[in-house]
Each structure stands twice: as C-alpha cells, then as structure tokens.
Design an enzyme around this catalytic site. Structure first.
Site, PDB file in Angstrom:
ATOM      1  CB  VAL A  15      -1.348   0.228   1.055  1.00  0.00           C
ATOM      2  CG1 VAL A  15      -1.975   1.067   1.368  1.00  0.00           C
ATOM      3  CG2 VAL A  15      -1.710  -0.842   1.278  1.00  0.00           C
ATOM      4  CE  LYS A  39       9.555  -3.700   2.293  1.00  0.00           C
ATOM      5  NZ  LYS A  39       8.269  -4.450   2.819  1.00  0.00           N
ATOM      6  CB  THR A  90      -3.453  -3.888  10.510  1.00  0.00           C
ATOM      7  OG1 THR A  90      -3.430  -3.862   9.439  1.00  0.00           O
ATOM      8  CG2 THR A  90      -2.639  -2.573  10.850  1.00  0.00           C
ATOM      9  CE  LYS A 207      -9.894  -2.594   3.692  1.00  0.00           C
ATOM     10  NZ  LYS A 207      -9.356  -2.492   2.135  1.00  0.00           N
ATOM     11  CG  ASN A 211     -10.875  -6.430   2.945  1.00  0.00           C
ATOM     12  OD1 ASN A 211     -11.178  -5.890   1.928  1.00  0.00           O
ATOM     13  ND2 ASN A 211     -10.172  -6.491   3.086  1.00  0.00           N
ATOM     14  N   GLY A 262     -37.940 -13.543   5.634  1.00  0.00           N
ATOM     15  CA  GLY A 262     -38.625 -14.198   5.803  1.00  0.00           C
ATOM     16  C   GLY A 262     -39.345 -14.835   4.466  1.00  0.00           C
ATOM     17  CB  CYS A 265     -39.105 -17.510  -1.824  1.00  0.00           C
ATOM     18  SG  CYS A 265     -40.991 -17.515  -3.156  1.00  0.00           S
ATOM     19  CE  LYS A 321     -42.701  -8.595  -0.629  1.00  0.00           C
ATOM     20  NZ  LYS A 321     -41.216  -8.694  -1.163  1.00  0.00           N
TER      21      LYS A 321
END
Ligand SMILES: NC(=O)c1ccc[n+]([C@@H]2O[C@H](COP(=O)([O-])OP(=O)(O)OC[C@H]3O[C@@H](n4cnc5c(N)ncnc54)[C@H](O)[C@@H]3O)[C@@H](O)[C@H]2O)c1
Length: 437
Positions: A15, A39, A90, A207, A211, A262, A265, A321
């Site tokens: 990143v 790096k 992380t 976030k 994911n 619910g 179906c 509904k």
C-alpha cells in the site's frame, strides 16, 4: 512554485509504496519511511520495493524529477512533511486477532517527532484497523500533542495487481474523523473528490464490511459452483445470469440491516438448496449458515424487547413485508409467538392483515405458529397504548407518522424499537432505539 503540502508515507509495502508513488505523481513532495533499509535504498535508487504493474516505471520517473525519496529515520520524515500517511502492516496474531504492534510503534515515533517539531501535523491512518483502534491510538499516543495533530482514518480500497488504477480512481472513498466537528481542511488536497466524512469507527467498520462482503461473494459463488458441478452443469453461466439482475442481485436491495428475512420463498428455498447439496455430499457451510444467522438475528430482536423492561409489547407490522398480508415465514409472527412464550402481553397492529381473509397455506401457517392471532390484533392504537408503558416494535410504516407522534406524546413514555430504519421515527419517540444502529 509547488504549493502542495509535503507528505510522509510510513510503511513502504504494497500500500505504502503505491501511495507514495501516486502522491508524487500528483505533484506532492513525498518522503517514504520504512524500518527496512533495503526498501528505502530501493526507492532512493528509483526502484519499486514491491512488485506491482507499472510501479517500477512510476517510481523511477518520480525519483528522476526529485519528487520522491525515502529514509529509515522517522523524525526526519516528520520534519520534512506536514501530512503523514500510515501504511504499515496490521497482520493477524497466532489466535487470529488483529496485531497493532506496527501501528503502535509508528505512532510512538511520530508522536515523539511532533513533540520536537512543535508544528501542526495531520496523521492519516490507512492501515486496516478494527473499530475503536484509531481513537485508542489517538488517546494513547497523541493526547500530549493533541493541540498540534489532526488524526484521521482513511481506509484504502486498492487491489494488488490493479493498485495504480485503483489509487487514481478508487471504488469508494470515506474518511473517519474523531469528532463530527473535526475539519478535514488540513488534508483537503489529498482527499478524493466527494469523500464521505464519517466517524472513525464507521470508517474502520466500513473497510472490514467491504472485505467481509467480498469474501462472502467469493464463498457464495464457489458454493453455487460446487453445487452446479455436482448436478453436472456449468455454474459460471448461472452466475453470469445472476449478475444480469441489477435490481435485486447486484444492487443495494437486500443490503439494509433490519428485519430477518422471511416470506414464503427465502427460508424454504435456502433450506431445499442446502438439503440438495448435503444429499450429493457437497459441503456448503456458508449457505448452511444462512438460516441459523437469520434465527440469531431474530433472537437479538427478542433480547432488545427483553432489555426494554416493559411487559406490554405492541408489534406494528406483522406481514413479512409492507404491502402484503402474507404471514408465511414472517419474522414478526415468530417474534410474537416467542414473546408470548416468555409471558409478554403482546398486541399486534397491521391494517394489511385480517384473519378472516387469510386463506390456504398462509392461513395454515398463521394458525400453526400463532393460534391466538385473532385476539392479539388491534385496530385502535390509542386504546392499545393507553395506561401502561409499552414497547412498540415497528417493522413497517403502517400508521401515519403524525398520528403516531400524538400517541407517543402521552405520559407513559413508550419505548420504540425501530426494526427497519424509519427515518422519521427517531425524532418523535420519547425513548428510541434502532435494531442495528
Ligand atoms: N495489500 C493490500 O492490497 C491492501 C489493501 C488495502 C489495505 N491494506 C492494509 O494496508 C496496510 C499495509 O498493507 P501492506 O500490504 O502494504 O503491508 P506490507 O507488509 O506490505 O508493508 C508494511 C510495511 O510497513 C513497514 N513498517 C513496519 N513498521 C514500521 C515503522 N515503524 N515505520 C515505518 N515502516 C514500518 C514494514 O517494514 C513493511 O515494509 C495493512 O493494514 C493492510 O491490511 C492492504
């Protein structure tokens, strides 16, 4: 003359090195900082420290024009910038929990450097962190310099392999602030256009939700794939067709927290599909978990009612509904039955439902699940609410809001549990809680 603020990027992995290179391309003076000498040496030789299409060329160009360099010295990176992007890792601990070691380490270094520098500085966390983490870091490391720092959480949505294009044109952009009054002026130049401003915890959860949703999509497609293979067909064609429906399938439909699913179906068809998979020896743990997850959600609604500490409960909305009297698989019907078993005094208001009009499977379902339905239904809300504090569980807007406001305005201070996020409800209920907010 370059009026852009200078930016330091901490962590030069997948990143951070993309972020550093793309910000340099936008004209910012960028200093990368990493604990890895290898790096920083690579960046300082114009070479990308990680493999990502197009990154080598971009870093080489930006290095050549002098807009990017790197260091292992955090204090000098802070001194050379007014904004820091934090892109350190992380990872997971052995138990699967989130390991904040690197963000904590970098926060300590930055806090020490800002104490020395004594100038305003914006700290933008981009490392993925669980809700509550940014606030904890701000309190633990930056409280002494809180008059100098602006802390943000700005989740990163880039995908490896398409990272440069995703950075230029992100699929989503939202930034988290510590307080609603916190301004983003100090970082305006680095924010994407139309970035939503939310609290840090919302940005952090966003976030993870993204994911988790991506993971759920992959697992779902693979489970349908395995069922398809077992019945001898090409499920990639089925999934291709599924994706053609952008009204119900690839859309925001069914993506609002609220009532458990619910109806006649979804429960039946999920159950049949799982049974078919089992009969062929195909493991579909995700599909198998759907009914259980739905049941847990209903139980969380029952818990909310129990916590409300009233014995009298009025369910507003019963059918599965709005706009139907179909009670088959209705979560509110299940709720009524469960509350009766727990000795609550239950009443139900739903103008769409008239027991004498129920026929066939609908009537049989209602009679089996809630034989006393007839005696629980009320048509006069004022009478139902009179005299005793009541918890209203509202799942659909089947009463005029002005009328409801009048009814809630009495001395009893009725408690409202809003199941589906009826926008006007919060402002009129003396005591209000949302099921998922
Ligand atoms: N990889 C992705 O596609 C992606 C996408 C979005 C978000 N994220 C999140 O972004 C974060 C970074 O991910 P990544 O894949 O780039 O990680 P990475 O492991 O590739 O890079 C992290 C870098 O941080 C450096 N570092 C550790 N402590 C440091 C310190 N004190 N000062 C300076 N540098 C330090 C490490 O040496 C390493 O080079 C993670 O939280 C990740 O979950 C990753």
């Amino acid at each position: 003359m370059n009026n852009n603020p200078s930016i330091s990027v901490f962590g030069l992995g997948y990143v951070g090195s993309v972020t550093a290179a793309c910000l340099a391309k936008r004209g910012f003076q960028v200093v990368g900082c990493d604990i890895s000498q290898a790096k920083t040496d690579q960046i300082n030789s114009g070479v990308a420290p990680i493999s990502e299409p197009g990154l080598d060329e971009l870093i080489s160009q930006q290095h050549e024009v002098g807009r990017i360099h790197a260091t292992t010295d955090a204090a000098s990176a802070i001194k050379a910038s007014t904004i820091s992007f934090i892109c350190v890792g992380t990872p997971s601990t052995a138990s699967g929990a989130l390991d904040l070691r690197f963000v904590e380490g970098v926060s300590q270094q930055i806090a020490d450097a800002i104490k020395e520098k004594k100038e305003r500085h914006a700290i933008v966390f981009r490392s993925t962190m669980l809700p509550g983490s940014t606030r904890q870091l701000a309190e633990r490391f930056f409280s002494e310099v809180s008059h100098l720092v602006d802390v943000f959480f700005y989740p990163e949505f880039l995908r490896q392999g398409a990272a440069l294009a995703d950075f230029e044109d992100p699929s989503l952009s939202a930034i988290g602030v510590l307080e609603v009054s916190q301004k983003t002026d100090s970082i305006t130049g680095v924010l994407e256009k139309d970035t939503e401003v939310v609290l840090v915890e919302s940005a952090e959860l966003l976030k993870y939700s993204c994911n988790a949703f991506h993971a759920a999509k992959v697992a779902f497609a693979n489970e349908i794939g395995r069922i398809g293979k077992a019945v001898g067909l090409d499920s990639s064609k089925v999934m291709h067709l599924l994706c053609q429906d952008d009204r119900l399938n690839i859309s925001s439909y069914y993506l609002r927290p609220g009532t458990p699913f619910g109806g006649s179906c979804l429960p039946k068809d999920v159950s049949a599909l799982c049974q078919k998979a089992r009969s062929m020896g195909v493991a579909v743990p995700m599909l198998d978990s759907l009914l259980e997850s739905n049941q847990r959600h209903l139980e969380s609604l029952i818990e909310r009612v129990e916590f409300s500490k009233t014995r009298r409960v009025l369910l507003v909305g019963l059918a599965f509904k709005a706009g139907t009297d179909d009670l088959r698989g209705s979560a509110m019907l299940e709720l009524a039955a469960s509350l009766l078993l727990r000795d609550f005094d239950v009443k139900i208001f739903d103008p769409d439902v008239a027991p004498r009009n129920l026929v066939g499977a609908n009537q049989r379902f209602a009679a089996a699940k809630l034989p006393s339905l007839d005696s629980l239904l009320v048509s006069d809300l004022a009478v139902a609410l009179k005299g005793e504090r009541t918890t209203l569980v509202i799942s659909k807007p089947c009463v005029e809001i002005v009328e409801l406001k009048k009814l809630l305005g009495g001395d009893e201070e009725h408690h409202v549990i809003d199941v589906n996020g009826w926008a006007d409800l919060k402002s009129i209920a003396p005591s209000y809680e949302g099921l998922c907010w």
